[in-house]
Motif scaffolding. Structure first.
Motif, PDB file in Angstrom:
ATOM      1  N   LEU A   1       0.690  -1.223  -0.025  1.00 15.45           N
ATOM      2  CA  LEU A   1       0.067   0.131   0.039  1.00 15.45           C
ATOM      3  C   LEU A   1       0.866   1.220   0.199  1.00 15.45           C
ATOM      4  CD1 LEU A   1      -3.241   0.554   1.840  1.00 15.45           C
ATOM      5  CD2 LEU A   1      -1.209   2.247   2.125  1.00 15.45           C
ATOM      6  N   THR A   2       1.961   1.112   0.695  1.00 18.24           N
ATOM      7  CA  THR A   2       2.938   2.376   0.846  1.00 18.24           C
ATOM      8  C   THR A   2       3.669   2.335  -0.666  1.00 18.24           C
ATOM      9  OG1 THR A   2       2.724   2.116   3.133  1.00 18.24           O
ATOM     10  CG2 THR A   2       4.621   3.402   2.094  1.00 18.24           C
ATOM     11  N   ALA A   3       4.116   1.263  -0.891  1.00 17.16           N
ATOM     12  CA  ALA A   3       5.010   1.355  -2.144  1.00 17.16           C
ATOM     13  C   ALA A   3       4.135   1.879  -3.571  1.00 17.16           C
ATOM     14  CB  ALA A   3       5.368  -0.071  -2.293  1.00 17.16           C
ATOM     15  N   LEU A   4       2.854   1.523  -3.446  1.00 22.03           N
ATOM     16  CA  LEU A   4       2.256   1.861  -4.853  1.00 22.03           C
ATOM     17  C   LEU A   4       2.096   3.383  -5.227  1.00 22.03           C
ATOM     18  CD1 LEU A   4      -0.534  -0.462  -5.118  1.00 22.03           C
ATOM     19  CD2 LEU A   4       0.757  -0.218  -6.898  1.00 22.03           C
ATOM     20  N   PRO A   5       1.898   4.269  -4.362  1.00 19.90           N
ATOM     21  CA  PRO A   5       1.881   5.694  -4.678  1.00 19.90           C
ATOM     22  C   PRO A   5       3.159   6.255  -4.874  1.00 19.90           C
ATOM     23  CG  PRO A   5       0.373   5.055  -2.718  1.00 19.90           C
ATOM     24  CD  PRO A   5       1.162   4.030  -2.856  1.00 19.90           C
ATOM     25  N   ARG A   6       4.214   5.526  -4.350  1.00 19.72           N
ATOM     26  CA  ARG A   6       5.546   6.210  -4.336  1.00 19.72           C
ATOM     27  C   ARG A   6       5.968   5.789  -5.936  1.00 19.72           C
ATOM     28  NH1 ARG A   6       9.095   4.781   0.864  1.00 19.72           N
ATOM     29  NH2 ARG A   6      10.630   5.715  -0.587  1.00 19.72           N
ATOM     30  N   LEU A   7       5.719   4.489  -6.272  1.00 23.75           N
ATOM     31  CA  LEU A   7       5.954   4.075  -7.467  1.00 23.75           C
ATOM     32  C   LEU A   7       5.188   4.987  -8.536  1.00 23.75           C
ATOM     33  CD1 LEU A   7       5.821   0.401  -6.966  1.00 23.75           C
ATOM     34  CD2 LEU A   7       7.925   1.551  -7.438  1.00 23.75           C
ATOM     35  N   ALA A   8       4.066   5.246  -8.275  1.00 22.86           N
ATOM     36  CA  ALA A   8       3.185   6.038  -9.303  1.00 22.86           C
ATOM     37  C   ALA A   8       3.814   7.577  -9.177  1.00 22.86           C
ATOM     38  CB  ALA A   8       1.684   6.053  -8.724  1.00 22.86           C
ATOM     39  N   GLY A   9       4.605   7.910  -8.268  1.00 24.76           N
ATOM     40  CA  GLY A   9       4.976   9.143  -8.165  1.00 24.76           C
ATOM     41  C   GLY A   9       6.463   9.281  -8.748  1.00 24.76           C
ATOM     42  N   GLY A  10       6.854   8.094  -9.146  1.00 22.74           N
ATOM     43  CA  GLY A  10       8.194   8.308 -10.195  1.00 22.74           C
ATOM     44  C   GLY A  10       9.210   7.771  -9.495  1.00 22.74           C
ATOM     45  N   GLU A  11       9.285   7.161  -8.064  1.00 21.76           N
ATOM     46  CA  GLU A  11      10.208   6.833  -7.443  1.00 21.76           C
ATOM     47  C   GLU A  11      10.878   5.486  -8.106  1.00 21.76           C
ATOM     48  OE1 GLU A  11      10.594   7.078  -3.057  1.00 21.76           O
ATOM     49  OE2 GLU A  11       8.757   8.266  -3.047  1.00 21.76           O
ATOM     50  N   THR A  12      12.058   5.205  -7.716  1.00 17.29           N
ATOM     51  CA  THR A  12      12.583   3.719  -8.372  1.00 17.29           C
ATOM     52  C   THR A  12      12.357   2.585  -7.467  1.00 17.29           C
ATOM     53  OG1 THR A  12      14.625   4.012  -7.211  1.00 17.29           O
ATOM     54  CG2 THR A  12      14.655   5.070  -9.115  1.00 17.29           C
ATOM     55  N   VAL A  13      12.109   1.552  -8.114  1.00 15.13           N
ATOM     56  CA  VAL A  13      11.957   0.135  -7.624  1.00 15.13           C
ATOM     57  C   VAL A  13      13.078  -0.098  -6.264  1.00 15.13           C
ATOM     58  CG1 VAL A  13      11.732  -2.406  -7.737  1.00 15.13           C
ATOM     59  CG2 VAL A  13      10.475  -0.671  -9.364  1.00 15.13           C
ATOM     60  N   THR A  14      14.279   0.459  -6.898  1.00 17.61           N
ATOM     61  CA  THR A  14      15.438  -0.066  -5.916  1.00 17.61           C
ATOM     62  C   THR A  14      15.095   0.876  -4.680  1.00 17.61           C
ATOM     63  OG1 THR A  14      17.100  -0.741  -7.294  1.00 17.61           O
ATOM     64  CG2 THR A  14      17.762   0.042  -5.807  1.00 17.61           C
ATOM     65  N   GLY A  15      15.133   2.182  -4.760  1.00 17.73           N
ATOM     66  CA  GLY A  15      14.961   3.320  -3.714  1.00 17.73           C
ATOM     67  C   GLY A  15      13.687   2.930  -2.695  1.00 17.73           C
ATOM     68  N   VAL A  16      12.588   2.512  -3.435  1.00 17.73           N
ATOM     69  CA  VAL A  16      11.389   2.005  -2.590  1.00 17.73           C
ATOM     70  C   VAL A  16      11.778   1.006  -1.817  1.00 17.73           C
ATOM     71  CG1 VAL A  16       8.841   1.407  -2.594  1.00 17.73           C
ATOM     72  CG2 VAL A  16       9.624   3.247  -3.963  1.00 17.73           C
ATOM     73  N   ALA A  17      12.131  -0.097  -2.461  1.00 19.75           N
ATOM     74  CA  ALA A  17      12.407  -1.641  -1.761  1.00 19.75           C
ATOM     75  C   ALA A  17      13.394  -1.202  -0.561  1.00 19.75           C
ATOM     76  CB  ALA A  17      13.173  -2.460  -2.712  1.00 19.75           C
ATOM     77  N   LEU A  18      14.481  -0.736  -0.827  1.00 20.68           N
ATOM     78  CA  LEU A  18      15.336  -0.479   0.345  1.00 20.68           C
ATOM     79  C   LEU A  18      15.132   0.258   1.350  1.00 20.68           C
ATOM     80  CD1 LEU A  18      18.861   0.042  -1.989  1.00 20.68           C
ATOM     81  CD2 LEU A  18      17.983  -1.986  -0.675  1.00 20.68           C
ATOM     82  N   ASP A  19      14.147   1.291   0.781  1.00 22.08           N
ATOM     83  CA  ASP A  19      13.613   2.232   2.086  1.00 22.08           C
ATOM     84  C   ASP A  19      12.738   1.637   2.794  1.00 22.08           C
ATOM     85  OD1 ASP A  19      13.452   4.806   3.208  1.00 22.08           O
ATOM     86  OD2 ASP A  19      11.481   4.891   2.476  1.00 22.08           O
ATOM     87  N   LEU A  20      11.825   0.369   2.333  1.00 23.57           N
ATOM     88  CA  LEU A  20      11.086  -0.340   3.009  1.00 23.57           C
ATOM     89  C   LEU A  20      11.696  -1.404   4.070  1.00 23.57           C
ATOM     90  CD1 LEU A  20       8.008  -0.606   0.581  1.00 23.57           C
ATOM     91  CD2 LEU A  20       7.990   0.847   2.632  1.00 23.57           C
ATOM     92  N   GLY A  21      12.831  -1.645   3.843  1.00 28.00           N
ATOM     93  CA  GLY A  21      13.655  -2.679   4.668  1.00 28.00           C
ATOM     94  C   GLY A  21      13.913  -3.918   3.952  1.00 28.00           C
ATOM     95  N   TYR A  22      13.890  -3.831   2.529  1.00 30.58           N
ATOM     96  CA  TYR A  22      13.936  -5.245   1.982  1.00 30.58           C
ATOM     97  C   TYR A  22      15.434  -5.398   1.805  1.00 30.58           C
ATOM     98  CZ  TYR A  22       9.078  -6.181   1.731  1.00 30.58           C
ATOM     99  OH  TYR A  22       7.604  -6.447   1.785  1.00 30.58           O
ATOM    100  N   ASP A  23      16.054  -6.618   1.760  1.00 30.90           N
ATOM    101  CA  ASP A  23      17.437  -6.903   1.355  1.00 30.90           C
ATOM    102  C   ASP A  23      17.837  -6.563  -0.144  1.00 30.90           C
ATOM    103  OD1 ASP A  23      17.779  -7.841   4.055  1.00 30.90           O
ATOM    104  OD2 ASP A  23      17.178  -9.908   3.665  1.00 30.90           O
ATOM    105  N   SER A  24      16.967  -6.672  -0.945  1.00 29.19           N
ATOM    106  CA  SER A  24      17.197  -6.434  -2.370  1.00 29.19           C
ATOM    107  C   SER A  24      15.964  -6.003  -3.029  1.00 29.19           C
ATOM    108  CB  SER A  24      17.697  -7.595  -2.880  1.00 29.19           C
ATOM    109  OG  SER A  24      16.831  -8.653  -3.015  1.00 29.19           O
ATOM    110  N   PRO A  25      15.926  -5.541  -4.202  1.00 31.56           N
ATOM    111  CA  PRO A  25      14.926  -5.015  -4.879  1.00 31.56           C
ATOM    112  C   PRO A  25      14.186  -6.254  -5.539  1.00 31.56           C
ATOM    113  CG  PRO A  25      16.679  -3.683  -5.698  1.00 31.56           C
ATOM    114  CD  PRO A  25      17.456  -4.737  -4.757  1.00 31.56           C
TER     115      PRO A  25
END
Length: 258
Positions: free
Chosen positions: A210-234
């Motif tokens: 839910l948090t990632a979808l708006p950020r992806l729609a806003g143009g953020e990179t998958v890598t940036g969102v993934a790491l910011d959410l605490g995932y070990d890798s994209p």
């Protein structure tokens, strides 16, 4: 497309009224409710819907069902075009009594777009009436998907959920929450599932989606969102994301740019 305030058509003597609205980037609709039930569809862009019971995200190809009299707020991510239908409660008994996200088929999408061009007091026995009747039938038959983060009723647990949604961290464990809430693991897991209808792990993943979808729609990179959410890798984030939505996170980046 004319912009229509739902309050202006709720008293229309028709079982259902379709409307369309175009919103500028980051526009927010404050907490409100409708006498009728509403199916809210984002023809373009991504929207999030919040109620006291949970939060729902509506990406392309999805819509959110909002029952009559349910107080909710809506936030637009980027520029958004909505098409929605306001339905008298007696005509949508097949849908749930709480908010839910549904799949929008090609037929339902076309009906929503077409119906939004009809006048509020359309001819029930004419073409517009037939379109609206088929639209209501499709709304009642549309399948539901799990794309929500319900909030529990227990104050302490609800506070933790709200805090997590404000700052999701995929590394947080059940043990972390049990320690913070001074609960045994077995008690926590039973309480969490009873009050949210989901396991903690499923809820945590849904909150991240839910948090990632708006950020992806806003143009953020998958890598940036993934790491910011605490995932070990994209890749780990993409695997989780695709498990819930059936498509990789990059799908929603390209979807909002078309």
């Amino acid at each position: 497309m004319r912009n229509v305030n739902p309050d202006d058509v709720e008293a229309t003597p028709r079982p259902a009224v379709a409307i369309g609205n175009d919103y500028p980037p980051q526009f927010e609709l404050a907490r409100h409710s409708h006498r009728r039930a509403q199916l809210l569809y984002a023809a373009e862009g991504v929207i999030t819907v919040d109620t006291e019971h949970g939060a729902w995200v509506v990406p392309p190809e999805r819509a959110v069902w909002i029952p009559a009299e349910v107080s909710h707020s809506v936030r637009m991510v980027g520029a958004v075009k909505t098409r929605s239908v306001l339905i008298e409660p007696a005509y949508c008994l097949a849908r749930a009594a709480q908010c839910e996200v549904i799949v929008v088929s090609a037929l339902l999408r076309s009906l929503l777009v077409e119906a939004a061009e009809s006048p509020p007091e359309y001819d029930i026995d004419g073409r517009d009436g037939l379109v609206m009747a088929l639209l209501m039938a499709e709304v009642n038959l549309a399948p539901t998907i799990l794309l929500a983060v319900p909030f529990p009723k227990s104050p302490g647990l609800a506070a933790k959920c709200h805090a997590f949604l404000a700052r999701p961290d995929a590394r947080v464990t059940i043990e972390d929450w049990c320690r913070d809430l001074n609960l045994e693991r077995r008690t926590f897991t039973r309480l969490f599932r009873r009050q949210t209808g989901m396991s903690f792990v499923a809820w945590r993943q849904q909150a991240c989606v839910l948090t990632a979808l708006p950020r992806l729609a806003g143009g953020e990179t998958v890598t940036g969102v993934a790491l910011d959410l605490g995932y070990d890798s994209p890749a780990a984030f993409a695997t989780m994301f695709k498990r819930w939505l059936g498509v990789p996170p990059s799908h929603y980046q390209s979807e909002t740019r078309t």
